[in-house]
Design an enzyme around this catalytic site. Structure first.
Site, PDB file in Angstrom:
ATOM      1  N   VAL A 383      -5.203  -3.925  20.193  1.00  0.00           N
ATOM      2  CA  VAL A 383      -4.238  -4.039  21.279  1.00  0.00           C
ATOM      3  C   VAL A 383      -4.067  -5.491  21.710  1.00  0.00           C
ATOM      4  O   VAL A 383      -2.954  -5.948  21.984  1.00  0.00           O
ATOM      5  CB  VAL A 383      -4.693  -3.158  22.462  1.00  0.00           C
ATOM      6  CG1 VAL A 383      -3.852  -3.428  23.700  1.00  0.00           C
ATOM      7  CG2 VAL A 383      -4.629  -1.679  22.084  1.00  0.00           C
ATOM      8  N   ASP A 384      -5.160  -6.236  21.801  1.00  0.00           N
ATOM      9  CA  ASP A 384      -5.116  -7.607  22.290  1.00  0.00           C
ATOM     10  C   ASP A 384      -4.246  -8.477  21.389  1.00  0.00           C
ATOM     11  O   ASP A 384      -3.360  -9.202  21.858  1.00  0.00           O
ATOM     12  CB  ASP A 384      -6.544  -8.160  22.354  1.00  0.00           C
ATOM     13  CG  ASP A 384      -6.747  -9.127  23.504  1.00  0.00           C
ATOM     14  OD1 ASP A 384      -5.786  -9.387  24.242  1.00  0.00           O
ATOM     15  OD2 ASP A 384      -7.877  -9.618  23.676  1.00  0.00           O
ATOM     16  N   ASP A 385      -4.505  -8.459  20.084  1.00  0.00           N
ATOM     17  CA  ASP A 385      -3.679  -9.224  19.152  1.00  0.00           C
ATOM     18  C   ASP A 385      -2.220  -8.810  19.236  1.00  0.00           C
ATOM     19  O   ASP A 385      -1.323  -9.658  19.215  1.00  0.00           O
ATOM     20  CB  ASP A 385      -4.178  -9.013  17.715  1.00  0.00           C
ATOM     21  CG  ASP A 385      -5.329  -9.931  17.369  1.00  0.00           C
ATOM     22  OD1 ASP A 385      -5.078 -11.022  16.850  1.00  0.00           O
ATOM     23  OD2 ASP A 385      -6.487  -9.549  17.626  1.00  0.00           O
ATOM     24  N   ARG A 460      -3.811  -8.809  29.376  1.00  0.00           N
ATOM     25  CA  ARG A 460      -2.888  -9.281  28.354  1.00  0.00           C
ATOM     26  C   ARG A 460      -1.749  -8.277  28.162  1.00  0.00           C
ATOM     27  O   ARG A 460      -0.591  -8.650  27.977  1.00  0.00           O
ATOM     28  CB  ARG A 460      -3.608  -9.484  27.031  1.00  0.00           C
ATOM     29  CG  ARG A 460      -3.131 -10.697  26.255  1.00  0.00           C
ATOM     30  CD  ARG A 460      -4.025 -11.884  26.443  1.00  0.00           C
ATOM     31  NE  ARG A 460      -5.366 -11.573  26.004  1.00  0.00           N
ATOM     32  CZ  ARG A 460      -6.463 -11.944  26.663  1.00  0.00           C
ATOM     33  NH1 ARG A 460      -6.361 -12.610  27.789  1.00  0.00           N
ATOM     34  NH2 ARG A 460      -7.654 -11.646  26.207  1.00  0.00           N
TER      35      ARG A 460
END
Length: 652
Positions: A383-385, A460
């Site tokens: 999810v972060d990327d 993020r």
């Protein structure tokens, strides 16, 4: 030109231009950026020990270079730490000592004696963690009773069972599955040199028994699971052979479906090594395609310099490329934007649109659309990327007035929203991965078996949702995320950082998300966070925090040596809070200006990222390169857009 004759604004401009040029030089011809990713001594040590376990002919030049590296990072205390200048760690020290002895370092060498004395002074190698015990059992140094039992029949359990592979994190899953097969056969390392490490045990290694409760574990839960461990060990020989073979077959299928070519199982070192060892114990010859490619994937993690070498835990091209793109986009320079767009063009075909990875176990109706961290890892996008890539693509579209990435952005946003947990937050790879009782099983002495929602990842995602064009679905997801973040602010005004060290990282991430979501700068949560950041600044203008901030008995920030990456995070956080005119920000900017090296970038030996809190830390070599540029460019942008001090500044 001598910088002492330049004005502040001229120095700022010169430093920004130098950093841009250096980052553009570091870009690969196809558009991506990839910087080294360094862990502690354990990964490099395990690489050496894996070669000797398999009985391969070792590369003596490579081994000597790894030896140089291991000797260099040995702590003054004699052992090896989990992060640069950290305290003694037993498991890292045992593995490094074992690897150096395997390489050929004599026992009477001063560094070996120093290490041996330190290990014994801390209770001896019997105090090692579960993963080190497994390694020592594979070498026949420990009996397998010293390792928590994990029956391979786990592969056949139904999803409703209290322990199921879908209930643990992706990294635990990919590491454990091939390990289940190893526990069935309990193989013995070839170890052609016949190296042992009895001398770093107090008493006989064969007498080492079951592992003790870890500090994070509940005594009640641990006792309950330890009883189950005892019962499983007692009845393990009586499991039906056909059932066991079916379970082994299921484990092999799991690995083969996720083998991931030259990027390896899960694209992480320990899972990759375990897959090779699994094929080995099952009798696959080295030239078998599955075993051969699994083995090749591990060598791709090596970093070999002229004088030393080490092994990385994984590769980070998507993360590095997306974050570098953000830093370059922040500058607003046309050539920087063009190079950032080239990086995003490289990322575009890496979006995972067809593979329904392991995350579907709790999100069966969500379409794929994420990016992985590595070159390839289709079963495990994160999810972060995905949020970071989508935001960078959106920024390029707005700067260049084009729709080249719009479909990719929309699919990414759809997937991210689909991965939101019920409490409004996001985990890195899984949704609703909150079976916290599992961290009490004896195997989980590291306390990182799960992937629950975290503040930094959630922030993020909120930033992404707030930045993209609004829809009812996006607004609803953003509102839930905002409530999650506000509810998880610490008493001192900071936010916890799971994937970066630590509260500085979490506070920067959250302030950025809340700012993007339109939270007023004079809101209490923002003021408290800004006050906390100001209060933690070092006297030289920097910010710093080390891995000890994850300790269970944390009672507030403790001063630590400043780093440029953490200084950049703090500055970005304060600027998101409306404090760009604050004296603390000016001092932090001065620190970054004064520490740029003659190559146009920055140096940083300290670790500022987190694999598993209290267990495994990381040094992203790119963090000290792109985050300072990002902060300096943001400061320049805000300075240009506002010339008068804002009377509503929450930092004033």
């Amino acid at each position: 030109m001598l910088t002492r004759f330049l004005s502040f604004d001229e120095r700022l401009e010169q430093v920004i231009q130098s950093a841009i040029n250096a980052l553009l030089e570091a870009q690969h011809s196809d558009g991506h950026w990839l910087f080294e990713l360094e862990a502690d001594a354990t990964i490099s040590s395990e690489y050496v020990l894996m070669v000797h376990y398999l009985g391969e002919l070792p590369n003596s030049i490579l081994e000597e270079k790894i030896g140089v590296y291991l000797r260099r990072i040995q702590g003054k205390h004699g052992g090896w730490p989990l992060f640069h200048d950290g305290d003694f760690d037993m498991s890292a020290s045992v593995k490094a000592y074992f690897a150096l002895k395997m390489i050929g370092d004599p026992l009477d060498a001063p560094h070996m004696k120093h290490a041996r004395d330190a290990i014994l002074a801390h209770g001896g190698a019997a105090k090692s963690n579960v993963f080190t015990r497994i390694l020592l059992a594979l070498y026949g140094i420990l009996d397998w009773r010293a390792v928590p039992i994990m029956p391979v029949e786990i592969m056949l359990l139904p999803s409703w069972f209290p322990f199921h592979l879908s209930k643990i994190s992706y990294w635990a899953r990919t590491v454990i599955v091939p390990l289940l097969v190893l526990q069935v056969y309990q193989p013995r390392a070839r170890n052609p040199r016949g190296i042992g490490i009895d001398e770093i045990f107090i008493g006989l290694p064969s007498d080492v028994d079951s592992i003790s409760k870890a500090a994070h574990q509940s005594q009640g839960w641990f006792s309950f699971f330890s009883t189950i461990d005892t019962l499983l060990r007692k009845f393990d020989p009586y499991f039906p052979k056909k059932l066991r073979q079916n379970a082994i077959n299921a484990a092999v299928r799991f690995v083969e479906e996720r083998l991931n070519g030259e990027e390896g199982l899960g694209a992480i070192f320990l899972a990759m090594v375990n897959s090779v060892l699994m094929y080995d114990v099952l009798g696959y010859p080295p030239e078998h395609p599955h075993r051969a490619i699994a083995r090749k994937s591990i060598d791709k993690l090596l970093v070999i310099h002229d004088d030393e070498a080490y092994c990385q835990p994984c590769l980070s091209p998507v993360w590095d490329t997306a974050l570098t793109a953000h830093a370059l986009l922040e500058t607003g320079e046309s050539h920087a934007i063009e190079h950032a767009a080239k990086g995003l063009d490289w990322l575009l075909p890496l979006q995972i649109l067809d593979t329904r990875g392991d995350w579907v176990s709790r999100r069966a109706n969500v379409r794929p659309g994420g990016w992985a961290f590595q070159f390839s890892n289709p079963h495990y996008p994160d999810v972060d990327d995905t949020a970071v890539v989508a935001m960078a693509m959106d920024r390029v579209e707005k700067l260049q007035v084009r729709n080249h990435y719009r479909n990719a952005i929309d699919r990414a946003c759809e997937w991210v929203i689909g991965m939101q947990s019920h409490n409004g937050g996001w985990g890195a790879f899984e949704a609703e991965n909150t079976y916290l009782y599992l961290n009490n099983i004896p195997f989980s002495d590291h306390g990182s078996l799960l992937d629950p929602p975290t503040v930094d990842v959630s922030a993020r995602c909120l930033s992404m949702l707030a930045q993209l064009s609004s829809t009812p679905q996006r607004r609803a997801a953003a509102l839930r995320a905002k409530c999650y973040l506000l509810a998880n602010q610490e008493d001192d005004g900071s936010w916890y950082g799971r994937w970066g060290i630590n509260y500085i990282y979490g506070t920067w991430s959250t302030l950025s998300g809340l700012h993007a979501a339109g939270i007023k700068m004079d809101a209490l949560a923002i003021c408290r966070a800004a006050h906390w950041l100001r209060s933690t600044q070092n006297s030289d203008g920097s910010w710093g925090e080390d891995g000890d901030s994850y300790k269970i008995n944390y009672h507030g920030h403790e001063p630590s040596t400043g780093t440029v990456s953490q200084t950049a995070w703090a500055l970005l956080g304060l600027m998101a809070a409306g404090c760009e005119h604050d004296e603390a920000v000016k001092r932090g900017i001065e620190y970054l200006l004064n520490t740029q090296n003659n190559k146009g970038l920055w140096d940083e030996a300290l670790f500022t990222a987190t694999g598993f809190p209290r267990v495994f830390y990381l040094r992203y070599h790119g963090y000290c390169k792109f985050f300072p540029l990002w902060a300096l460019a943001r400061y320049r942008n805000l300075s240009k857009s506002t010339t008068a001090i804002n009377s509503a500044n929450p930092c004033s």
